[in-house]
Design a protein around this motif. Sequence first.
Motif, PDB file in Angstrom:
ATOM      1  N   MET A 156       0.968  -1.224   0.251  1.00 43.80           N
ATOM      2  CA  MET A 156      -0.221  -0.201   0.428  1.00 43.80           C
ATOM      3  C   MET A 156       1.087   1.876  -0.317  1.00 43.80           C
ATOM      4  O   MET A 156       1.817   1.088   0.343  1.00 43.80           O
ATOM      5  CB  MET A 156      -1.008   0.194   1.025  1.00 43.80           C
ATOM      6  N   LEU A 157       0.201   2.173  -0.065  1.00 43.07           N
ATOM      7  CA  LEU A 157       1.439   3.717  -0.150  1.00 43.07           C
ATOM      8  C   LEU A 157       1.630   4.197   1.015  1.00 43.07           C
ATOM      9  O   LEU A 157       1.538   3.600   2.179  1.00 43.07           O
ATOM     10  CB  LEU A 157       0.448   4.733  -0.339  1.00 43.07           C
ATOM     11  N   PRO A 158       2.869   4.062   0.969  1.00 40.57           N
ATOM     12  CA  PRO A 158       3.805   4.613   2.697  1.00 40.57           C
ATOM     13  C   PRO A 158       2.851   5.220   3.842  1.00 40.57           C
ATOM     14  O   PRO A 158       2.901   4.689   4.671  1.00 40.57           O
ATOM     15  CB  PRO A 158       5.094   5.698   1.790  1.00 40.57           C
ATOM     16  N   THR A 159       2.139   6.187   3.335  1.00 35.13           N
ATOM     17  CA  THR A 159       1.517   7.432   3.772  1.00 35.13           C
ATOM     18  C   THR A 159       0.788   6.059   5.183  1.00 35.13           C
ATOM     19  O   THR A 159       0.308   6.206   6.358  1.00 35.13           O
ATOM     20  CB  THR A 159       0.659   7.554   3.698  1.00 35.13           C
ATOM     21  N   THR A 160      -0.289   5.425   4.081  1.00 37.10           N
ATOM     22  CA  THR A 160      -1.237   4.337   4.205  1.00 37.10           C
ATOM     23  C   THR A 160      -0.328   3.519   5.564  1.00 37.10           C
ATOM     24  O   THR A 160      -1.228   3.192   7.130  1.00 37.10           O
ATOM     25  CB  THR A 160      -2.098   3.859   3.653  1.00 37.10           C
ATOM     26  N   GLU A 161       0.668   2.824   5.041  1.00 34.98           N
ATOM     27  CA  GLU A 161       2.017   1.501   6.213  1.00 34.98           C
ATOM     28  C   GLU A 161       1.978   1.823   6.805  1.00 34.98           C
ATOM     29  O   GLU A 161       1.122   1.581   7.720  1.00 34.98           O
ATOM     30  CB  GLU A 161       2.189   1.386   4.795  1.00 34.98           C
ATOM     31  N   LEU A 162       2.155   3.927   7.140  1.00 33.81           N
ATOM     32  CA  LEU A 162       2.565   4.261   8.029  1.00 33.81           C
ATOM     33  C   LEU A 162       1.427   3.971   9.591  1.00 33.81           C
ATOM     34  O   LEU A 162       1.772   3.741  11.009  1.00 33.81           O
ATOM     35  CB  LEU A 162       3.413   5.631   8.255  1.00 33.81           C
ATOM     36  N   VAL A 163       0.310   5.103   8.879  1.00 33.74           N
ATOM     37  CA  VAL A 163      -0.253   4.960   9.331  1.00 33.74           C
ATOM     38  C   VAL A 163      -1.811   3.612  10.039  1.00 33.74           C
ATOM     39  O   VAL A 163      -1.506   3.068  11.208  1.00 33.74           O
ATOM     40  CB  VAL A 163      -2.316   5.533   9.203  1.00 33.74           C
ATOM     41  N   LEU A 164      -1.140   2.209   9.249  1.00 33.37           N
ATOM     42  CA  LEU A 164      -1.259   1.135   9.730  1.00 33.37           C
ATOM     43  C   LEU A 164      -0.800   0.551  10.390  1.00 33.37           C
ATOM     44  O   LEU A 164      -1.052  -0.085  12.243  1.00 33.37           O
ATOM     45  CB  LEU A 164      -1.375   0.297   8.618  1.00 33.37           C
ATOM     46  N   LEU A 165       0.538   0.681  10.497  1.00 37.42           N
ATOM     47  CA  LEU A 165       1.749   0.842  11.752  1.00 37.42           C
ATOM     48  C   LEU A 165       0.820   1.321  13.168  1.00 37.42           C
ATOM     49  O   LEU A 165       2.165   0.723  14.108  1.00 37.42           O
ATOM     50  CB  LEU A 165       2.958   0.245  11.106  1.00 37.42           C
ATOM     51  N   ARG A 166       1.359   2.049  13.278  1.00 37.53           N
ATOM     52  CA  ARG A 166       1.277   3.202  14.713  1.00 37.53           C
ATOM     53  C   ARG A 166      -0.003   2.546  15.230  1.00 37.53           C
ATOM     54  O   ARG A 166      -0.520   2.993  15.994  1.00 37.53           O
ATOM     55  CB  ARG A 166       1.024   4.412  13.922  1.00 37.53           C
ATOM     56  N   ALA A 185      -0.548  -8.633  12.743  1.00 37.77           N
ATOM     57  CA  ALA A 185      -2.028  -8.378  12.379  1.00 37.77           C
ATOM     58  C   ALA A 185      -0.850  -8.069  10.452  1.00 37.77           C
ATOM     59  O   ALA A 185      -0.511  -7.990  10.135  1.00 37.77           O
ATOM     60  CB  ALA A 185      -2.550  -6.894  12.352  1.00 37.77           C
ATOM     61  N   ALA A 186      -2.706  -7.841   9.906  1.00 38.81           N
ATOM     62  CA  ALA A 186      -2.561  -8.025   8.419  1.00 38.81           C
ATOM     63  C   ALA A 186      -3.767  -7.249   7.574  1.00 38.81           C
ATOM     64  O   ALA A 186      -4.722  -7.536   8.255  1.00 38.81           O
ATOM     65  CB  ALA A 186      -2.257  -9.062   7.755  1.00 38.81           C
ATOM     66  N   VAL A 187      -3.623  -6.958   6.457  1.00 38.85           N
ATOM     67  CA  VAL A 187      -4.698  -6.254   5.683  1.00 38.85           C
ATOM     68  C   VAL A 187      -4.734  -7.092   4.149  1.00 38.85           C
ATOM     69  O   VAL A 187      -3.771  -7.013   3.915  1.00 38.85           O
ATOM     70  CB  VAL A 187      -4.841  -4.879   5.593  1.00 38.85           C
ATOM     71  N   VAL A 188      -6.444  -7.819   4.174  1.00 40.15           N
ATOM     72  CA  VAL A 188      -6.299  -8.142   3.196  1.00 40.15           C
ATOM     73  C   VAL A 188      -7.416  -7.463   2.407  1.00 40.15           C
ATOM     74  O   VAL A 188      -8.570  -6.893   2.888  1.00 40.15           O
ATOM     75  CB  VAL A 188      -7.144  -9.763   3.944  1.00 40.15           C
ATOM     76  N   ASP A 214     -10.573  -1.169  12.659  1.00 42.11           N
ATOM     77  CA  ASP A 214     -10.090   0.178  12.306  1.00 42.11           C
ATOM     78  C   ASP A 214      -9.074  -0.292  11.589  1.00 42.11           C
ATOM     79  O   ASP A 214      -8.977   0.775  10.497  1.00 42.11           O
ATOM     80  CB  ASP A 214      -9.035   0.432  13.760  1.00 42.11           C
ATOM     81  N   LEU A 215      -8.269  -1.381  11.573  1.00 40.54           N
ATOM     82  CA  LEU A 215      -7.392  -1.786   9.921  1.00 40.54           C
ATOM     83  C   LEU A 215      -8.108  -1.551   8.951  1.00 40.54           C
ATOM     84  O   LEU A 215      -7.740  -0.886   7.994  1.00 40.54           O
ATOM     85  CB  LEU A 215      -6.243  -2.684  10.452  1.00 40.54           C
ATOM     86  N   ILE A 216      -9.306  -2.539   8.834  1.00 39.82           N
ATOM     87  CA  ILE A 216     -10.175  -2.269   7.315  1.00 39.82           C
ATOM     88  C   ILE A 216     -10.455  -1.119   7.300  1.00 39.82           C
ATOM     89  O   ILE A 216     -10.510  -0.008   6.109  1.00 39.82           O
ATOM     90  CB  ILE A 216     -11.835  -2.916   7.703  1.00 39.82           C
ATOM     91  N   SER A 217     -10.933   0.232   8.009  1.00 40.21           N
ATOM     92  CA  SER A 217     -11.298   0.972   7.983  1.00 40.21           C
ATOM     93  C   SER A 217      -9.784   2.627   7.849  1.00 40.21           C
ATOM     94  O   SER A 217     -10.538   3.062   6.362  1.00 40.21           O
ATOM     95  CB  SER A 217     -12.172   2.195   9.282  1.00 40.21           C
ATOM     96  N   ILE A 218      -9.005   2.494   8.030  1.00 39.91           N
ATOM     97  CA  ILE A 218      -7.737   2.694   7.457  1.00 39.91           C
ATOM     98  C   ILE A 218      -7.323   2.484   6.025  1.00 39.91           C
ATOM     99  O   ILE A 218      -7.500   3.378   5.174  1.00 39.91           O
ATOM    100  CB  ILE A 218      -6.412   2.245   8.524  1.00 39.91           C
ATOM    101  N   ALA A 219      -7.490   1.362   6.059  1.00 43.90           N
ATOM    102  CA  ALA A 219      -7.193   0.963   4.368  1.00 43.90           C
ATOM    103  C   ALA A 219      -8.858   1.388   3.474  1.00 43.90           C
ATOM    104  O   ALA A 219      -7.873   1.988   2.181  1.00 43.90           O
ATOM    105  CB  ALA A 219      -7.195  -0.700   4.247  1.00 43.90           C
ATOM    106  N   ASP A 220      -9.330   1.236   3.473  1.00 43.04           N
ATOM    107  CA  ASP A 220     -10.672   1.775   3.255  1.00 43.04           C
ATOM    108  C   ASP A 220     -10.957   3.581   3.194  1.00 43.04           C
ATOM    109  O   ASP A 220     -10.728   4.301   2.133  1.00 43.04           O
ATOM    110  CB  ASP A 220     -11.698   1.454   2.973  1.00 43.04           C
TER     111      ASP A 220
END
Length: 449
Positions: free
Chosen positions: A1-11, A27-30, A324-330
């Motif tokens: 995913m985009l670096p910004t998205t990955e940073l928010v997910l990691l945080r 954790a993982a996003v599918v 939250d991980l699902i919402s962040i990704a979408d």
Amino acid sequence: MLPTTELVLLRRIATEQVSGRAPSLAAAVVRDGEIVWSGARGTVDGTPPDNATQYRIGSITKSLVATVVLRLRDEGRLDLADPLDKHVPGTSFGGSTIAQLLSHTSGLTSESPGAWWERSPGGTWTDLSASLTADEVKHRPGRRFHYSNVGYGTLGELVARVRGTSWLDALRAEVLEPLGMTNTTAAPEGRHARGCAVHPFADVVLPEPAYDAGAMAPAGQLWSCLDDLARFTAFVGGRTGDVLSQDTVAEMREVATVDDGDVWNAGYGLGLQLIRVNGKRLAGHTGSMPGFLACTLIDPATQTGAVAFANTTSGVGILSLVTDLISIADDYEPPLPAEWTPADIDRSLLPLTGLWHWGPTPYHLRVLGNGWLDLVPATGAGRASRFRPLGDDRWLGLDGYYAGETLVVGRASDGTPTHLDLATFVFTRTPYDPAAPVPGGVDEAGWRA
């Protein structure tokens, strides 16, 4: 995913690992059947967990067992309306149906009598069944949602009786291997997290025991990893392979009962938990065993899901983390709709399209791919349904008010469609067309001032 998205997910997972004081968290996003991001915090044996590190998944085991039960149903080996007695005679709750056991509406006690089964070596089915006296039926079957681990121990025995093998062997051959879940096992194999309890008032941990649960194992025995649970997450979202049909998995996702009262935010289908949050309708399951928390959820509408594990008995908000991980990704990377292209449809269905009327109420009928039909009110909300072709001018309702009902096309002698007969409701090209077989007839004087 985009670096910004990955940073928010990691945080998000980093914050959860710290606030929940988890020895490790993975954790993982599918999305669209594939892991598009994964991350971990903490350590397992001194290094961060990876996508193959096993954690105990607890009650996610129930969803896998339910999948085998639905396979038996689809093969005609049983009916969900069958009483348990038909297949597993001799229990004190044999009048409960298989569907009620699957949806936690059998009224059966939540836990097996005796020692706390999650922290004790398990006994045999004979032992478990003998302990389940009439007093262990806490509610009238069908009355209400009452989560029952015992019910899924019973479903494991049902699978064994009908299949003629152990529930685990049936699960392995019919679900795990076809889905490529080769790292999902009854006991840890290879690198795995060790279950811990974290002291509530000090930063120290206590190892938790992990016994074979015996007859209760179908309620929460299994271990798995991110790679494997991502495959099952995609399965729940509709990427079913040859394990079940998409229609059957959609049936598993339907609400059989709610567990929070008037306006449901949480419910249960056939082996799946159902959550409504942030405008999304998610399906999957949480899991907990002493020393472990797990969760898998997916939004079938966006095909975005998430999986998370932690090796702690409590403290981590595993459900809110996954939602939250699902919402962040979408939110950060909303999935694009598929491009519209002209469809190769059966052009003989085109005369069915357009305006129809149920009494004076206008509806539009559209042709979808694969010969499906879509009937929706022309204005506002109302009874909308999709229909799948059965042949001979007949279609089966798939959803909405007309789910399960049959739509039949009436034609004139020259083949022109004249009316639709849908569960005794007659739709006509003009409101109350006197030439059509409208129930009750049409006033001979017609419309008037």
